[in-house]
Design a protein around this motif. Sequence first.
Motif, PDB file in Angstrom:
ATOM      1  N   LEU A 120      58.591  37.121  41.483  1.00 50.76           N
ATOM      2  CA  LEU A 120      57.314  36.527  41.092  1.00 50.76           C
ATOM      3  C   LEU A 120      56.199  37.571  41.149  1.00 50.76           C
ATOM      4  O   LEU A 120      56.001  38.229  42.167  1.00 50.76           O
ATOM      5  CB  LEU A 120      56.993  35.365  42.036  1.00 50.76           C
ATOM      6  N   THR A 121      55.495  37.722  40.050  1.00 49.50           N
ATOM      7  CA  THR A 121      54.357  38.642  39.968  1.00 49.50           C
ATOM      8  C   THR A 121      53.110  37.846  39.608  1.00 49.50           C
ATOM      9  O   THR A 121      53.128  37.039  38.673  1.00 49.50           O
ATOM     10  CB  THR A 121      54.609  39.734  38.915  1.00 49.50           C
ATOM     11  N   LEU A 122      52.042  38.078  40.371  1.00 47.94           N
ATOM     12  CA  LEU A 122      50.845  37.256  40.222  1.00 47.94           C
ATOM     13  C   LEU A 122      49.644  38.018  40.771  1.00 47.94           C
ATOM     14  O   LEU A 122      49.774  38.769  41.745  1.00 47.94           O
ATOM     15  CB  LEU A 122      51.029  35.945  41.000  1.00 47.94           C
ATOM     16  N   SER A 123      48.489  37.844  40.152  1.00 54.37           N
ATOM     17  CA  SER A 123      47.266  38.449  40.678  1.00 54.37           C
ATOM     18  C   SER A 123      46.131  37.436  40.644  1.00 54.37           C
ATOM     19  O   SER A 123      46.052  36.603  39.744  1.00 54.37           O
ATOM     20  CB  SER A 123      46.876  39.695  39.872  1.00 54.37           C
ATOM     21  N   VAL A 124      45.264  37.520  41.646  1.00 56.04           N
ATOM     22  CA  VAL A 124      44.066  36.681  41.735  1.00 56.04           C
ATOM     23  C   VAL A 124      42.922  37.587  42.150  1.00 56.04           C
ATOM     24  O   VAL A 124      42.947  38.177  43.230  1.00 56.04           O
ATOM     25  CB  VAL A 124      44.229  35.544  42.759  1.00 56.04           C
ATOM     26  N   ARG A 125      41.936  37.711  41.284  1.00 56.69           N
ATOM     27  CA  ARG A 125      40.795  38.578  41.572  1.00 56.69           C
ATOM     28  C   ARG A 125      39.727  37.814  42.354  1.00 56.69           C
ATOM     29  O   ARG A 125      39.674  36.596  42.330  1.00 56.69           O
ATOM     30  CB  ARG A 125      40.190  39.116  40.270  1.00 56.69           C
ATOM     31  N   HIS A 126      38.868  38.564  43.021  1.00 58.87           N
ATOM     32  CA  HIS A 126      37.774  37.944  43.748  1.00 58.87           C
ATOM     33  C   HIS A 126      36.907  37.133  42.787  1.00 58.87           C
ATOM     34  O   HIS A 126      36.582  37.583  41.687  1.00 58.87           O
ATOM     35  CB  HIS A 126      36.919  38.998  44.447  1.00 58.87           C
ATOM     36  N   GLY A 127      36.561  35.929  43.208  1.00 60.60           N
ATOM     37  CA  GLY A 127      35.746  35.048  42.391  1.00 60.60           C
ATOM     38  C   GLY A 127      36.539  34.120  41.502  1.00 60.60           C
ATOM     39  O   GLY A 127      35.983  33.174  40.944  1.00 60.60           O
ATOM     40  N   ASP A 128      37.856  34.365  41.346  1.00 62.56           N
ATOM     41  CA  ASP A 128      38.688  33.495  40.514  1.00 62.56           C
ATOM     42  C   ASP A 128      38.893  32.147  41.191  1.00 62.56           C
ATOM     43  O   ASP A 128      38.912  32.041  42.420  1.00 62.56           O
ATOM     44  CB  ASP A 128      40.069  34.121  40.280  1.00 62.56           C
ATOM     45  N   ALA A 129      39.068  31.120  40.390  1.00 63.49           N
ATOM     46  CA  ALA A 129      39.477  29.800  40.880  1.00 63.49           C
ATOM     47  C   ALA A 129      40.740  29.429  40.115  1.00 63.49           C
ATOM     48  O   ALA A 129      40.691  29.175  38.914  1.00 63.49           O
ATOM     49  CB  ALA A 129      38.390  28.769  40.660  1.00 63.49           C
ATOM     50  N   VAL A 130      41.865  29.410  40.819  1.00 66.88           N
ATOM     51  CA  VAL A 130      43.172  29.259  40.188  1.00 66.88           C
ATOM     52  C   VAL A 130      43.897  28.063  40.802  1.00 66.88           C
ATOM     53  O   VAL A 130      44.011  27.954  42.029  1.00 66.88           O
ATOM     54  CB  VAL A 130      44.033  30.533  40.374  1.00 66.88           C
ATOM     55  N   GLY A 131      44.378  27.166  39.957  1.00 61.81           N
ATOM     56  CA  GLY A 131      45.164  26.030  40.409  1.00 61.81           C
ATOM     57  C   GLY A 131      46.645  26.321  40.273  1.00 61.81           C
ATOM     58  O   GLY A 131      47.062  27.096  39.400  1.00 61.81           O
ATOM     59  N   VAL A 132      47.445  25.701  41.136  1.00 57.78           N
ATOM     60  CA  VAL A 132      48.902  25.855  41.098  1.00 57.78           C
ATOM     61  C   VAL A 132      49.539  24.473  41.055  1.00 57.78           C
ATOM     62  O   VAL A 132      49.289  23.648  41.936  1.00 57.78           O
ATOM     63  CB  VAL A 132      49.433  26.637  42.322  1.00 57.78           C
ATOM     64  N   VAL A 133      50.351  24.221  40.038  1.00 59.48           N
ATOM     65  CA  VAL A 133      51.068  22.965  39.920  1.00 59.48           C
ATOM     66  C   VAL A 133      52.553  23.259  39.710  1.00 59.48           C
ATOM     67  O   VAL A 133      52.954  24.387  39.471  1.00 59.48           O
ATOM     68  CB  VAL A 133      50.542  22.100  38.743  1.00 59.48           C
TER      69      VAL A 133
END
Length: 258
Positions: free
Chosen positions: A22-35
Amino acid sequence: MNGLELDRITKRFGRVTVADELTLSVRHGDAVGVVGPNGAGKTSLFGMISGDLRPDAGEVRFDGHRVTLLDPSVRCRLGIGRTYQVPRPFLRMSVFENTLVAAQQGARARGRASYALAARVLGETGLADLAGRPAAQLGLLQRKRLELARALATRPKLLLLDEVAGGLTDPEVTELVALITAARERDGLAVLWIEHVVRALTATVDRLICLAGGRVIGDGRPLEVLASAAVKDVFLGTEATADALTEAGLGPDDDQRA
């Protein structure tokens, strides 16, 4: 990169794979949902980010630091805060004491600064009037607010929310969404949110990820992801997802894109 990076993370429990390179990135300030469906690896993903669970292979990086082998307490002090599906307060402590511990141990605040931080967070989460009440006496919504308050008191850069809307009424979900949105706008933190109450996500996040079998099968704008064929196959059968699309004007059998 400033923020979270997962590089080909793999985790197996016997024959069950919960993360498959699994490869994934989340930058500062992002709002990411996971379902994703049950067993998709969502909570295991949070465990590997927060340090409760170690991957079998791959690397976790945060703000350029390799944190794959670091303990949860160290990751927390680096800026990774989280909540749990089932709130975990210190039941014999008061609401204020619970939040104070988070401020002192997570944010490393000391003296008057730690008391001020705890008091500020309780005010922001609507718990100031309950500061002296033992956590054991709180109802579900209040415990979820306290779980959020404790996470915010660590002064996170990345906030991991694990089904904080589960079990709440519609008005309570609306209140919770407002709290999280305000915290994000005020503090500029990134949010990664696992949730089955999909309308809470579509009201809050800018990006949605769908997991299945330990892999990302959808990643993009929330309504586009929910309307994609791959996500429909594994997830659209749930009532929550169908309701989210209906509210957005996309029926379960509609191939439109938002």
